[in-house]
Design a protein around this motif. Structure first.
Motif, PDB file in Angstrom:
ATOM      1  N   HIS A 168      49.959  51.369  27.066  1.00  0.00           N
ATOM      2  CA  HIS A 168      50.635  50.523  28.037  1.00  0.00           C
ATOM      3  C   HIS A 168      50.162  49.085  27.864  1.00  0.00           C
ATOM      4  CE1 HIS A 168      51.671  53.917  31.121  1.00  0.00           C
ATOM      5  NE2 HIS A 168      52.105  54.189  29.906  1.00  0.00           N
ATOM      6  N   ALA A 169      50.991  48.154  28.305  1.00  0.00           N
ATOM      7  CA  ALA A 169      50.636  46.731  28.245  1.00  0.00           C
ATOM      8  C   ALA A 169      49.343  46.493  29.015  1.00  0.00           C
ATOM      9  CB  ALA A 169      51.763  45.889  28.824  1.00  0.00           C
ATOM     10  N   PRO A 170      48.615  45.436  28.671  1.00  0.00           N
ATOM     11  CA  PRO A 170      47.372  45.136  29.399  1.00  0.00           C
ATOM     12  C   PRO A 170      47.642  45.004  30.896  1.00  0.00           C
ATOM     13  CG  PRO A 170      47.593  43.708  27.484  1.00  0.00           C
ATOM     14  CD  PRO A 170      48.890  44.447  27.631  1.00  0.00           C
ATOM     15  N   ARG A 171      46.624  45.336  31.674  1.00  0.00           N
ATOM     16  CA  ARG A 171      46.751  45.246  33.135  1.00  0.00           C
ATOM     17  C   ARG A 171      46.924  43.789  33.559  1.00  0.00           C
ATOM     18  NH1 ARG A 171      44.923  50.129  35.666  1.00  0.00           N
ATOM     19  NH2 ARG A 171      43.850  51.432  34.158  1.00  0.00           N
ATOM     20  N   ASN A 172      47.816  43.592  34.506  1.00  0.00           N
ATOM     21  CA  ASN A 172      48.038  42.285  35.121  1.00  0.00           C
ATOM     22  C   ASN A 172      48.266  42.493  36.600  1.00  0.00           C
ATOM     23  OD1 ASN A 172      48.110  40.443  32.816  1.00  0.00           O
ATOM     24  ND2 ASN A 172      49.899  41.627  32.197  1.00  0.00           N
ATOM     25  N   ALA A 173      48.008  41.447  37.377  1.00  0.00           N
ATOM     26  CA  ALA A 173      48.329  41.518  38.803  1.00  0.00           C
ATOM     27  C   ALA A 173      49.825  41.751  38.914  1.00  0.00           C
ATOM     28  CB  ALA A 173      47.925  40.229  39.501  1.00  0.00           C
TER      29      ALA A 173
ATOM     30  N   ASP B 113      47.443  46.251  40.241  1.00  0.00           N
ATOM     31  CA  ASP B 113      47.827  45.887  38.873  1.00  0.00           C
ATOM     32  C   ASP B 113      49.046  46.692  38.424  1.00  0.00           C
ATOM     33  OD1 ASP B 113      46.970  48.431  38.068  1.00  0.00           O
ATOM     34  OD2 ASP B 113      45.066  47.711  37.280  1.00  0.00           O
ATOM     35  N   THR B 114      49.425  46.497  37.184  1.00  0.00           N
ATOM     36  CA  THR B 114      50.608  47.150  36.631  1.00  0.00           C
ATOM     37  C   THR B 114      50.463  48.668  36.556  1.00  0.00           C
ATOM     38  OG1 THR B 114      49.723  46.587  34.461  1.00  0.00           O
ATOM     39  CG2 THR B 114      51.490  45.200  35.304  1.00  0.00           C
ATOM     40  N   GLU B 115      49.250  49.178  36.663  1.00  0.00           N
ATOM     41  CA  GLU B 115      49.017  50.628  36.665  1.00  0.00           C
ATOM     42  C   GLU B 115      48.942  51.186  38.089  1.00  0.00           C
ATOM     43  OE1 GLU B 115      48.633  52.783  33.845  1.00  0.00           O
ATOM     44  OE2 GLU B 115      49.517  51.026  32.899  1.00  0.00           O
ATOM     45  N   GLY B 116      49.080  50.312  39.090  1.00  0.00           N
ATOM     46  CA  GLY B 116      49.043  50.764  40.478  1.00  0.00           C
ATOM     47  C   GLY B 116      47.653  50.907  41.052  1.00  0.00           C
ATOM     48  N   THR B 117      46.646  50.392  40.360  1.00  0.00           N
ATOM     49  CA  THR B 117      45.268  50.451  40.853  1.00  0.00           C
ATOM     50  C   THR B 117      44.843  49.061  41.302  1.00  0.00           C
ATOM     51  OG1 THR B 117      44.363  50.170  38.632  1.00  0.00           O
ATOM     52  CG2 THR B 117      44.642  52.423  39.393  1.00  0.00           C
ATOM     53  N   LEU B 118      43.771  49.009  42.038  1.00  0.00           N
ATOM     54  CA  LEU B 118      43.277  47.748  42.575  1.00  0.00           C
ATOM     55  C   LEU B 118      42.995  46.756  41.448  1.00  0.00           C
ATOM     56  CD1 LEU B 118      42.552  46.419  45.274  1.00  0.00           C
ATOM     57  CD2 LEU B 118      40.221  47.246  44.946  1.00  0.00           C
ATOM     58  N   TRP B 119      43.579  45.570  41.562  1.00  0.00           N
ATOM     59  CA  TRP B 119      43.416  44.542  40.536  1.00  0.00           C
ATOM     60  C   TRP B 119      42.033  43.954  40.630  1.00  0.00           C
ATOM     61  CZ3 TRP B 119      44.751  42.513  36.166  1.00  0.00           C
ATOM     62  CH2 TRP B 119      44.478  41.162  35.891  1.00  0.00           C
ATOM     63  N   GLU B 120      41.356  43.887  39.510  1.00  0.00           N
ATOM     64  CA  GLU B 120      40.042  43.264  39.430  1.00  0.00           C
ATOM     65  C   GLU B 120      40.086  42.240  38.335  1.00  0.00           C
ATOM     66  OE1 GLU B 120      36.892  46.136  39.138  1.00  0.00           O
ATOM     67  OE2 GLU B 120      37.883  47.466  40.541  1.00  0.00           O
ATOM     68  N   ASP B 121      40.078  40.975  38.720  1.00  0.00           N
ATOM     69  CA  ASP B 121      40.127  39.904  37.738  1.00  0.00           C
ATOM     70  C   ASP B 121      38.712  39.539  37.342  1.00  0.00           C
ATOM     71  OD1 ASP B 121      41.024  37.910  36.094  1.00  0.00           O
ATOM     72  OD2 ASP B 121      41.500  36.497  37.680  1.00  0.00           O
ATOM     73  N   ASP B 122      38.423  39.704  36.050  1.00  0.00           N
ATOM     74  CA  ASP B 122      37.077  39.389  35.565  1.00  0.00           C
ATOM     75  C   ASP B 122      36.935  37.900  35.548  1.00  0.00           C
ATOM     76  OD1 ASP B 122      36.702  42.097  35.236  1.00  0.00           O
ATOM     77  OD2 ASP B 122      37.335  42.055  33.160  1.00  0.00           O
TER      78      ASP B 122
END
Length: 167
Positions: A126-131, A158-167
């Motif tokens: 899948h594409a990289p996770r994004n908000a 995020d795009t996977e439906g999990t909590l977005w964590e921006d490093d």
């Protein structure tokens, strides 16, 4: 009984080779995917040359590299060095390290034993996770007076439906 009355019997016993992993059973491909830039563990079961499943942990990471050649194709950023076997308490897993993959696509993993028997698994990337989505946890007050404040609680998924964590 005397020696002249004795009967002889002949038995042929075939001594088989010790069981050794000769193929790999993978789960249903559609049940697993990896996100570009991440690592995924895929459960595997090893089958020996007589068709029986081996107990978990029978094939170690060292013996795995001696038993199977790994061929990885289909997408840039990943090769055979990014696929390894790990033994966990609950089973054996093929670890696919897609941390250098930046695009979506499909990774084709072939495990080839010494007799050229192939076990193949296609892993969707899948594409990289994004908000992707704001999920409102608590709405703001429906009305406020001049000088007052209100707050809204939300989380970003995020795009996977999990909590977005921006490093």
């Amino acid at each position: 009984a005397n020696a002249d009355d004795a009967q002889n019997s002949t038995y042929k016993i075939k001594v088989l080779d010790a069981p050794v992993a000769s193929s790999v059973k993978f789960p249903v491909e559609s049940d697993y995917h990896v996100v570009a830039g991440e690592v995924k563990d895929i459960p595997v079961t090893f089958v020996e040359q007589y068709g029986n499943e081996l107990k978990k942990g029978t094939v170690t990471s060292d013996s795995f590299t001696n038993l199977f050649s790994i061929v990885v194709t289909g997408i840039d950023g990943i090769n055979q060095n990014d696929v390894s076997l790990i033994n966990e308490e609950d089973g054996d897993y093929l670890r696919v390290d897609a941390s250098n993959v930046s695009d979506k696509g499909t990774i084709k993993i072939k495990l080839i034993n010494k007799n050229d028997t192939e076990s193949t698994f296609n892993l969707e990337v899948h594409a990289p996770r994004n908000a992707n989505k704001i999920n409102i946890i608590s709405d703001p007050s429906s009305s406020i007076m001049v000088g007052q404040t209100t707050s809204i609680k939300f989380e970003i998924l995020d795009t996977e439906g999990t909590l977005w964590e921006d490093d």
